[in-house]
Write an enzyme that holds these catalytic residues in place. Sequence first.
Site, short mmCIF file in Angstrom:
data_model
loop_
_atom_site.label_atom_id
_atom_site.label_comp_id
_atom_site.label_asym_id
_atom_site.label_seq_id
_atom_site.Cartn_x
_atom_site.Cartn_y
_atom_site.Cartn_z
N ASP A 1 -5.88 30.67 -41.32
CA ASP A 1 -6.32 29.77 -40.48
C ASP A 1 -7.53 30.69 -39.67
OD1 ASP A 1 -6.47 27.49 -39.30
OD2 ASP A 1 -4.89 27.87 -37.92
N ASP B 1 -0.33 22.73 -31.55
CA ASP B 1 -0.83 23.05 -32.92
C ASP B 1 -2.34 22.74 -33.06
OD1 ASP B 1 -0.78 23.85 -35.37
OD2 ASP B 1 0.30 22.28 -36.22
N ARG C 1 -9.52 23.96 -31.89
CA ARG C 1 -10.43 23.32 -30.96
C ARG C 1 -10.55 24.04 -29.59
NH1 ARG C 1 -7.77 17.78 -31.82
NH2 ARG C 1 -7.36 18.78 -33.95
N ASP D 1 -1.28 30.75 -37.43
CA ASP D 1 -0.95 29.51 -36.55
C ASP D 1 0.36 29.05 -36.86
OD1 ASP D 1 -1.13 27.44 -35.33
OD2 ASP D 1 -2.45 26.23 -36.43
N LYS E 1 5.21 24.33 -36.43
CA LYS E 1 4.98 23.61 -37.83
C LYS E 1 6.46 23.75 -38.80
CE LYS E 1 0.22 25.22 -38.25
NZ LYS E 1 -0.59 23.90 -38.43
N GLU F 1 -4.85 24.06 -31.87
CA GLU F 1 -5.51 25.10 -31.11
C GLU F 1 -6.83 25.59 -31.34
OE1 GLU F 1 -3.84 25.44 -33.63
OE2 GLU F 1 -4.80 26.67 -35.04
N LYS G 1 -13.72 30.06 -36.20
CA LYS G 1 -12.46 29.93 -35.78
C LYS G 1 -11.55 31.14 -36.38
CE LYS G 1 -8.04 27.39 -36.41
NZ LYS G 1 -7.31 26.11 -36.74
ZN ZN Z 1 -5.01 26.21 -36.60
MN MN Z 2 -2.93 24.64 -35.56
#
Ligand code: ZN
Ligand code: MN
Length: 496
Positions: A285, A344, A348, A267, A274, A346, A262
């Site tokens: 991230d 959020d 996956r 993010d 967030k 995201e 990933k």
């Molecule tokens: Zn993330």
């Molecule tokens: Mn996220």
Amino acid sequence: MPSKVEITFAKSVRPAGGVGVLLQVAGSQPAWVTAADPDGVSARAARTAKFTAKALSTLDILAPTNSPFERLLVLGLGDKAKITRHDWLKAGGVAASKVKGSEKITVYLDAEPLEVGGREAADFALGMALSAYSFDQYKTKKSDDDTTPRDRTLRVTIVTSAVIAAKKAWTDAEAVLDGVVLARNLVNEPPNVLGPVEFAARAKELEALGAEVEILTEREMKKLGMGALLGVGQGSARPPRLAVIEWKGGKPKDKPLAFVGKGVVFDTGGISIKPAGGMEDMKGDMGGAAAVIGLMHVLAARKAKVNAVGILGLVENMPDGNAQRPGDIVTSMSGQTIEIINTDAEGRLVLADALWYCNERFKPKMMINLATLTGAIMVALGSNHAGLFSNSDELSEKLLAAGLRTNEKLWRMPLGREYDKIIDSKFADMKNSGGRYAGAITAAQFLKRFVKETPWAHLDVAGTAMGSPSDEINTSWGSGFGVRLLDDLVREEYEG
Ligand code: ZN
Ligand code: MN
């Protein structure tokens, strides 16, 4: 730049200046090296200080009169019978942190009654180099109490009777060092410097080591139908990329090992934004993708005898007039549809398409993905274990064992039909969030819908890839977690 370490192995040296490091095993006489301390002052100092050579304990001695060194450092190794392979990395790390600020180090590795081989010598050196890493290239001046020159190189001579074996082991260990440093650098880089395009360019650099690298643009991903990944990036001014790194060190017909990362370069959470506090940490991230590129670097640099493929899903998750909304339904490359509940969640979505693509194109022997996926894994495991989710007991056992060998520890978490049901959606085939309870598990269940029968493991490294507590071999915010783990896995289970 991150501090440089220069390692030399030698059978003997004419010592002059700097710090001399001596090793001692508990319960044995100090293995004082006459060359370092002709008058045996350090032995008296150790007795006076009641130094018992407990594991990783140290004794600092300033300039014995006739010593060619300015300082001596005695490093305890503890019980001879209890010393593990990883302890050599730790010992090197402790030595490096204790001599911080010096430029010239001479380590006498042979500690009676211990037989120190080439592998141990290389591991000690690796521990020193990993511990000496620091990411300070954006500081224009050093702090007042730090007298270390900015661009110093730490020159380490390791004196060992196993010079030839040590040099041989060091070529592999140095590849590991470079891979971990690459991963740490990428995680530490600020997000304005490292967008998806810049990250992909770093992947391209692996071609210099003989890897084949292909970068998919937004248009190509659209053609492939990667609606899940593209939805995440659509609120960002910076276009997404998918990097495909192939290392072909095995037999041409061997199916590759696959590693998928990933790589959300930043993010914000998107429209489900967030809170401000700590949001700067979301530059990390992409820790999963950083570990995968670091691993691919290691495999290529040490010419590993395997076929491996590394895939990086690189996007930025931003709120914008064009950003995806909660309630949107996207179609993944697999054809399965996903209702967005929380923008959020995201990671996956990125992995859904990256995993599917990897599986379809490469038909890998096994597939491991790494992702800073959920805060829930930190609630469950803190920062000392990464979460392991897998559809294969065999692959899990191998990973858990590699975790213990490298001290990059994993803890297996459950998967199951009950959890899978939680992400069924009223309007689409699934939804991208199942709520707070079992949050790390439902994220894994989501990924599982994109891997078919391929042996697969998902490592949730949200607690271990960044901001984890410092230890003997890491004081960096970005730890590089996963590089040593997976290199060890490949070496022990899949090579030769
Ligand atoms: Zn993330
Ligand atoms: Mn996220």
